[in-house]
Design a protein around this motif. Structure first.
Motif, PDB file in Angstrom:
ATOM      1  N   UNK A  17       0.835  -1.206   0.000  1.00  0.00           N
ATOM      2  CA  UNK A  17       0.000   0.000   0.000  1.00  0.00           C
ATOM      3  C   UNK A  17       0.867   1.251   0.000  1.00  0.00           C
ATOM      4  N   UNK A  18       1.932   1.241   0.770  1.00  0.00           N
ATOM      5  CA  UNK A  18       2.842   2.386   0.831  1.00  0.00           C
ATOM      6  C   UNK A  18       3.513   2.598  -0.521  1.00  0.00           C
ATOM      7  N   UNK A  19       4.000   1.532  -1.124  1.00  0.00           N
ATOM      8  CA  UNK A  19       4.650   1.611  -2.426  1.00  0.00           C
ATOM      9  C   UNK A  19       3.678   2.137  -3.491  1.00  0.00           C
ATOM     10  N   UNK A  20       2.443   1.644  -3.493  1.00  0.00           N
ATOM     11  CA  UNK A  20       1.433   2.122  -4.444  1.00  0.00           C
ATOM     12  C   UNK A  20       1.150   3.609  -4.248  1.00  0.00           C
ATOM     13  N   UNK A  21       1.019   4.026  -2.977  1.00  0.00           N
ATOM     14  CA  UNK A  21       0.735   5.421  -2.655  1.00  0.00           C
ATOM     15  C   UNK A  21       1.832   6.333  -3.210  1.00  0.00           C
ATOM     16  N   UNK A  22       3.095   6.019  -2.903  1.00  0.00           N
ATOM     17  CA  UNK A  22       4.193   6.864  -3.365  1.00  0.00           C
ATOM     18  C   UNK A  22       4.356   6.804  -4.875  1.00  0.00           C
ATOM     19  N   UNK A  23       4.042   5.676  -5.485  1.00  0.00           N
ATOM     20  CA  UNK A  23       4.106   5.562  -6.936  1.00  0.00           C
ATOM     21  C   UNK A  23       2.974   6.298  -7.616  1.00  0.00           C
ATOM     22  N   UNK A  24       1.754   6.081  -7.160  1.00  0.00           N
ATOM     23  CA  UNK A  24       0.569   6.675  -7.779  1.00  0.00           C
ATOM     24  C   UNK A  24       0.522   8.183  -7.617  1.00  0.00           C
ATOM     25  N   UNK A  25       0.738   8.670  -6.409  1.00  0.00           N
ATOM     26  CA  UNK A  25       0.524  10.089  -6.131  1.00  0.00           C
ATOM     27  C   UNK A  25       1.780  10.942  -6.187  1.00  0.00           C
ATOM     28  N   UNK A  26       2.964  10.330  -6.014  1.00  0.00           N
ATOM     29  CA  UNK A  26       4.178  11.139  -5.910  1.00  0.00           C
ATOM     30  C   UNK A  26       5.260  10.768  -6.918  1.00  0.00           C
ATOM     31  N   UNK A  63      -1.294   3.715  14.658  1.00  0.00           N
ATOM     32  CA  UNK A  63      -1.207   4.004  13.229  1.00  0.00           C
ATOM     33  C   UNK A  63      -0.629   5.403  13.003  1.00  0.00           C
ATOM     34  N   UNK A  64      -0.620   6.217  14.030  1.00  0.00           N
ATOM     35  CA  UNK A  64      -0.091   7.572  13.903  1.00  0.00           C
ATOM     36  C   UNK A  64       1.433   7.533  13.883  1.00  0.00           C
ATOM     37  N   UNK A  65       2.022   8.399  13.098  1.00  0.00           N
ATOM     38  CA  UNK A  65       3.471   8.511  13.051  1.00  0.00           C
ATOM     39  C   UNK A  65       3.859   9.960  13.300  1.00  0.00           C
ATOM     40  N   UNK A  66       5.026  10.156  13.888  1.00  0.00           N
ATOM     41  CA  UNK A  66       5.530  11.505  14.093  1.00  0.00           C
ATOM     42  C   UNK A  66       6.453  11.921  12.954  1.00  0.00           C
ATOM     43  N   UNK A  67       6.689  11.012  12.006  1.00  0.00           N
ATOM     44  CA  UNK A  67       7.568  11.315  10.896  1.00  0.00           C
ATOM     45  C   UNK A  67       6.778  12.000   9.795  1.00  0.00           C
ATOM     46  N   UNK A  68       7.383  13.042   9.237  1.00  0.00           N
ATOM     47  CA  UNK A  68       6.816  13.732   8.084  1.00  0.00           C
ATOM     48  C   UNK A  68       7.875  13.724   6.999  1.00  0.00           C
ATOM     49  N   UNK A  69       7.537  13.228   5.837  1.00  0.00           N
ATOM     50  CA  UNK A  69       8.418  13.285   4.682  1.00  0.00           C
ATOM     51  C   UNK A  69       7.987  14.517   3.905  1.00  0.00           C
ATOM     52  N   UNK A  70       8.906  15.458   3.706  1.00  0.00           N
ATOM     53  CA  UNK A  70       8.550  16.738   3.099  1.00  0.00           C
ATOM     54  C   UNK A  70       9.277  16.924   1.778  1.00  0.00           C
ATOM     55  N   UNK A  71       8.530  17.368   0.762  1.00  0.00           N
ATOM     56  CA  UNK A  71       9.093  17.644  -0.549  1.00  0.00           C
ATOM     57  C   UNK A  71       8.760  19.079  -0.916  1.00  0.00           C
ATOM     58  N   UNK A  72       9.765  19.840  -1.342  1.00  0.00           N
ATOM     59  CA  UNK A  72       9.548  21.181  -1.856  1.00  0.00           C
ATOM     60  C   UNK A  72       9.271  21.043  -3.346  1.00  0.00           C
ATOM     61  N   UNK A  73       8.189  21.646  -3.795  1.00  0.00           N
ATOM     62  CA  UNK A  73       7.751  21.503  -5.181  1.00  0.00           C
ATOM     63  C   UNK A  73       7.553  22.870  -5.816  1.00  0.00           C
ATOM     64  N   UNK A  74       7.379  22.866  -7.115  1.00  0.00           N
ATOM     65  CA  UNK A  74       7.015  24.052  -7.874  1.00  0.00           C
ATOM     66  C   UNK A  74       5.620  23.784  -8.424  1.00  0.00           C
ATOM     67  N   UNK A  75       4.741  24.762  -8.351  1.00  0.00           N
ATOM     68  CA  UNK A  75       3.387  24.606  -8.873  1.00  0.00           C
ATOM     69  C   UNK A  75       2.492  23.824  -7.934  1.00  0.00           C
ATOM     70  N   UNK A  76       2.500  24.207  -6.663  1.00  0.00           N
ATOM     71  CA  UNK A  76       1.741  23.456  -5.660  1.00  0.00           C
ATOM     72  C   UNK A  76       0.230  23.483  -5.931  1.00  0.00           C
ATOM     73  N   UNK A  77      -0.277  24.556  -6.545  1.00  0.00           N
ATOM     74  CA  UNK A  77      -1.706  24.594  -6.891  1.00  0.00           C
ATOM     75  C   UNK A  77      -2.070  23.443  -7.821  1.00  0.00           C
ATOM     76  N   UNK A  78      -1.263  23.247  -8.850  1.00  0.00           N
ATOM     77  CA  UNK A  78      -1.517  22.171  -9.811  1.00  0.00           C
ATOM     78  C   UNK A  78      -1.381  20.810  -9.133  1.00  0.00           C
TER      79      UNK A  78
END
Length: 125
Positions: A17-26, A63-78
């Motif tokens: 599920x994690x692999x699909x999520x990161x592949x599909x959405x990111x 199920x809660x995690x304190x880890x946040x994976x953060x990505x800086x992007x361009x065009x956040x509206x899109x």
């Protein structure tokens, strides 16, 4: 020290599920997989992710995690519009912080929080 690559390791209950999520959405793709792990990467400057199967012999964790994976992007509206169309679990809607950062958060099925951020100075700044 000369760092030439970075990897974040995530221990999750459902690797697929994690692999699909990161592949599909990111846009991550599987680089290597083996018994109990999958290594995800991209062709840009994003950090690599190693998704590991949580040790099922350990007591269950929240199920809660304190880890946040953060990505800086361009065009956040899109990106926000695309993620909404894809049905991603957006847990913090797109908003501008007082210091000028625009950000949104989504959460994968294992509770891993992913923040997307773009610096757009406030009007008059």
């Amino acid at each position: 020290m000369n760092v030439i690559a970075s990897t974040v390791s995530l221990s999750v209950d459902d690797m697929a599920a994690c692999s699909r999520f990161f592949g599909t959405h990111l846009g991550f793709r599987e680089v290597v997989s083996g018994d109990g792990f999958v290594w995800l990467g991209r062709d840009d400057a994003a950090v690599d992710l190693v998704v590991r199967q949580r040790d099922l012999e350990q007591p269950p964790r929240s199920r809660r995690t304190d880890m946040v994976v953060s990505f800086t992007v361009v065009g956040i509206d899109a990106e926000h519009d695309r993620l909404r169309r894809e049905g991603a679990n957006i847990t913090t809607p797109l908003r501008q912080e007082p210091w000028g950062e625009w950000r949104l958060c989504l959460t994968d099925p294992n509770g891993v929080v992913v923040q997307l951020a773009e610096w757009i100075p406030p009007a008059g700044a």
